[in-house]
Design an enzyme around this catalytic site. Structure first.
Site, mmCIF file in Angstrom:
data_model
loop_
_atom_site.group_PDB
_atom_site.id
_atom_site.type_symbol
_atom_site.label_atom_id
_atom_site.label_comp_id
_atom_site.label_asym_id
_atom_site.label_seq_id
_atom_site.Cartn_x
_atom_site.Cartn_y
_atom_site.Cartn_z
ATOM 1 N N TYR A 1 -14.672 -12.215 0.793
ATOM 2 C CA TYR A 1 -15.375 -10.806 0.296
ATOM 3 C C TYR A 1 -16.592 -11.323 -0.452
ATOM 4 C CZ TYR A 1 -11.568 -7.889 1.738
ATOM 5 O OH TYR A 1 -10.413 -7.321 2.605
ATOM 6 N N ASP B 1 -6.723 -3.470 -7.406
ATOM 7 C CA ASP B 1 -7.323 -3.941 -6.159
ATOM 8 C C ASP B 1 -7.373 -5.586 -6.363
ATOM 9 O OD1 ASP B 1 -8.350 -3.045 -3.339
ATOM 10 O OD2 ASP B 1 -9.619 -4.490 -4.135
ATOM 11 N N ARG C 1 -3.419 6.755 0.297
ATOM 12 C CA ARG C 1 -3.707 7.789 1.103
ATOM 13 C C ARG C 1 -2.742 8.790 1.712
ATOM 14 N NH1 ARG C 1 -9.307 6.319 3.861
ATOM 15 N NH2 ARG C 1 -8.045 4.146 3.522
ATOM 16 N N ARG D 1 0.843 -1.075 -0.032
ATOM 17 C CA ARG D 1 -0.034 0.145 0.022
ATOM 18 C C ARG D 1 0.936 1.255 -0.044
ATOM 19 N NH1 ARG D 1 -5.331 -1.069 1.795
ATOM 20 N NH2 ARG D 1 -6.021 -2.750 0.703
ATOM 21 N N ARG E 1 -7.318 11.532 -6.458
ATOM 22 C CA ARG E 1 -8.487 10.774 -6.124
ATOM 23 C C ARG E 1 -9.891 11.715 -5.548
ATOM 24 N NH1 ARG E 1 -9.283 6.138 -4.047
ATOM 25 N NH2 ARG E 1 -11.382 6.893 -4.204
HETATM 26 O O1 1CP Z 1 0.187 0.571 -3.320
HETATM 27 C C1 1CP Z 1 -0.341 -0.686 -3.166
HETATM 28 O O2 1CP Z 1 -0.146 -1.142 -2.324
HETATM 29 C C2 1CP Z 1 -1.225 -0.956 -4.559
HETATM 30 C C3 1CP Z 1 -2.433 -0.977 -4.398
HETATM 31 C C4 1CP Z 1 -3.397 -1.892 -3.654
HETATM 32 C C5 1CP Z 1 -3.315 -3.105 -3.323
HETATM 33 C C6 1CP Z 1 -1.911 -4.076 -3.406
HETATM 34 C C7 1CP Z 1 -4.733 -1.653 -3.306
HETATM 35 C C8 1CP Z 1 -5.470 -0.147 -3.384
HETATM 36 N N1 1CP Z 1 -5.332 -2.703 -2.807
HETATM 37 C C9 1CP Z 1 -4.448 -3.735 -2.663
HETATM 38 C C10 1CP Z 1 -4.677 -5.091 -2.568
HETATM 39 C C11 1CP Z 1 -5.884 -5.220 -1.342
HETATM 40 N N2 1CP Z 1 -7.192 -4.910 -1.324
HETATM 41 C C12 1CP Z 1 -5.725 -6.467 -0.546
HETATM 42 C C13 1CP Z 1 -4.504 -7.148 -0.096
HETATM 43 C C14 1CP Z 1 -3.571 -6.601 0.572
HETATM 44 C C15 1CP Z 1 -4.014 -6.071 1.993
HETATM 45 O O3 1CP Z 1 -3.955 -7.070 2.694
HETATM 46 O O4 1CP Z 1 -3.864 -5.143 2.397
HETATM 47 C C16 1CP Z 1 -7.141 -6.553 0.330
HETATM 48 C C17 1CP Z 1 -7.496 -7.487 1.186
HETATM 49 C C18 1CP Z 1 -7.855 -5.446 -0.575
HETATM 50 C C19 1CP Z 1 -9.327 -5.104 -0.366
HETATM 51 C C20 1CP Z 1 -9.540 -3.853 0.215
HETATM 52 N N3 1CP Z 1 -9.587 -2.874 -0.822
HETATM 53 C C21 1CP Z 1 -9.493 -2.993 1.261
HETATM 54 C C22 1CP Z 1 -9.492 -3.797 2.818
HETATM 55 C C23 1CP Z 1 -10.881 -4.048 3.246
HETATM 56 C C24 1CP Z 1 -10.994 -4.892 4.725
HETATM 57 O O5 1CP Z 1 -11.484 -6.223 4.426
HETATM 58 O O6 1CP Z 1 -10.328 -4.539 5.670
HETATM 59 C C25 1CP Z 1 -9.887 -1.570 1.213
HETATM 60 C C26 1CP Z 1 -9.737 -0.660 2.274
HETATM 61 C C27 1CP Z 1 -9.700 -1.788 -0.082
HETATM 62 C C28 1CP Z 1 -9.965 -0.426 -0.975
HETATM 63 C C29 1CP Z 1 -8.390 0.150 -1.306
HETATM 64 N N4 1CP Z 1 -7.483 -0.551 -2.458
HETATM 65 C C30 1CP Z 1 -6.290 0.201 -2.566
HETATM 66 C C31 1CP Z 1 -6.711 1.405 -1.918
HETATM 67 C C32 1CP Z 1 -5.490 2.672 -2.069
HETATM 68 C C33 1CP Z 1 -7.914 1.380 -1.240
HETATM 69 C C34 1CP Z 1 -8.496 2.653 -0.487
HETATM 70 C C35 1CP Z 1 -9.426 3.370 -1.453
HETATM 71 C C36 1CP Z 1 -10.238 4.354 -0.776
HETATM 72 O O7 1CP Z 1 -10.493 4.453 0.316
HETATM 73 O O8 1CP Z 1 -10.772 5.103 -1.543
#
Ligand code: 1CP
Length: 347
Positions: free
Chosen positions: A146, A70, A25, A21, A34
């Site tokens: 999910y 994502d 943000r 990540r 964004r």
């Molecule tokens: O910089 C990076 O790492 C690239 C971007 C990236 C990656 C690798 C994003 C952007 N998502 C992911 C993978 C991802 N998405 C995972 C695996 C990694 C981890 O464990 O963190 C998972 C579980 C998700 C699912 C997801 N998408 C969540 C988690 C929800 C939960 O169950 O707690 C969230 C908050 C998102 C949204 C998301 N994905 C990425 C961003 C920057 C965001 C936030 C966007 C927003 O808030 O508008």
């Protein structure tokens, strides 16, 4: 590329570091982009994906870029109705809970992730030769959680219930998700990524016995189907201290470790030093909240982790890729990340 060198047992020109990540943000330049665009909309816009992926590399001098996308992007691309809701995460319009829901799951046609592969094409033209581009996908279990729960969960109760009460339906669902994951990774590999990471973020909620029975065969198929590419396959989950051996044995080249377990202990659990085991590198494992505790704490924690990484390598790990134990938290000061990278490259 220092990251690929560390993953494959060569001596890297410098100690490789990137952060899960790292795009997102914590970066003002990301928040600005964004502010006017939705998350999914951004993920399907090749120029935006390229720009957001490059932002942390430019600012922090990391040794890898992780594709801005994502884990639910290939599900959306295949036609599943879902959204990524700010402050929540993925939300599925019609959760998958019955035999007819599972039977109706779509397949992924590679052309449907054309925006992602177009972004990779742009990125390969922009990134320095020394910076690895990491592609990724969610592992079948984490995707299933999910789809079944309908969104993020703390207990995974519906997921575990389907798994135990209807194993046949479970394996059918996992099989369909495995196909989508393989298609998504193969599309990224064909487009030229230098490494892939399989995120089984929530597998740590399972016992080893249940992981082996219900999850490992599917994740093993994913890893096997991308083995021919020859690029390093990183496998990561949170709270997986008890699963590290199993997650490595099913075909990882690099095992990701969270902060709950020292890297040298993790390496031992991953089979490093065992002549009968396949050699693997380790990745991790700074607690993301340590980046909020000031320079002194960051340096102390990094020195400890680098020392544990060196001990892991001395005991047989192929290399150490420095990373967090999970993703950068949104409230992290970007300058703390930049200083951490500088330290890792100079210590
Ligand atoms: O910089 C990076 O790492 C690239 C971007 C990236 C990656 C690798 C994003 C952007 N998502 C992911 C993978 C991802 N998405 C995972 C695996 C990694 C981890 O464990 O963190 C998972 C579980 C998700 C699912 C997801 N998408 C969540 C988690 C929800 C939960 O169950 O707690 C969230 C908050 C998102 C949204 C998301 N994905 C990425 C961003 C920057 C965001 C936030 C966007 C927003 O808030 O508008």
């Amino acid at each position: 590329m220092p990251l690929v060198a560390a993953a494959t047992g060569q001596l890297p020109a410098r100690r490789p570091v990137w952060f899960m990540r790292q795009a997102g943000r914590s970066l003002p330049e990301y928040r600005e982009i964004r502010a006017s665009r939705g998350m999914l909309e951004s993920c399907f816009d090749p120029e935006l994906v390229c720009e957001i992926t490059l932002q942390p590399v430019r600012r922090h001098d990391t040794d890898a870029a992780i594709l801005f996308s994502d884990i639910v992007v290939p599900l959306r691309a295949a036609g599943i109705d879902l959204d990524i809701v700010a402050g929540t995460g993925p939300v599925i319009a019609h959760p998958v809970r019955t035999a007819s829901d599972v039977a109706a799951l779509p397949r992924l046609d590679r052309a449907e992730v054309g925006a992602v592969t177009a972004a990779i094409d742009l990125l390969l033209g922009e990134l320095p030769d020394t910076v690895a581009l990491i592609g990724f996908a969610g592992a079948p279990f984490t995707l299933a959680s999910y789809l079944i729960e309908g969104g993020p969960s703390r207990t995974y109760e519906r997921t575990k219930t389907m798994m135990r009460a209807d194993p046949q339906l479970w394996h059918q669902l996992m099989g369909a998700l495995t196909d989508i994951t393989i298609g998504f990774l193969q599309a990224q590999l064909a487009a030229g990524v230098d490494a892939v990471q399989l995120f089984d973020s929530w597998a740590g909620t399972l016992s080893e016995a249940e992981y082996l029975a219900y999850v490992a065969p599917h994740s093993a198929r994913v890893l096997a189907e991308v083995a021919d590419s020859g690029v390093p396959r990183i496998h990561f989950g949170v709270g997986t201290g008890e699963l590290l051996g199993a997650m490595t044995r099913i075909g990882a080249d690099v095992i990701g470790v969270d902060w709950r377990i020292p890297l040298d202990v993790a390496a031992q659990r991953a089979g490093c030093g065992d002549p009968a085991a396949r050699p693997v590198a380790i990745q991790g494992n700074l607690d993301p909240t340590a980046l909020m505790a000031g320079d002194e704490v960051i340096e102390r924690e990094l020195r400890r982790i680098l020392g544990e990484g060196e001990r892991a390598v001395a005991a047989g790990a192929r290399g150490h890729i420095v990373n967090l134990g999970h993703g950068v938290l949104p409230n992290t000061e970007a300058s703390a990340i930049t200083r951490a990278v500088e330290l890792i490259h100079t210590l």
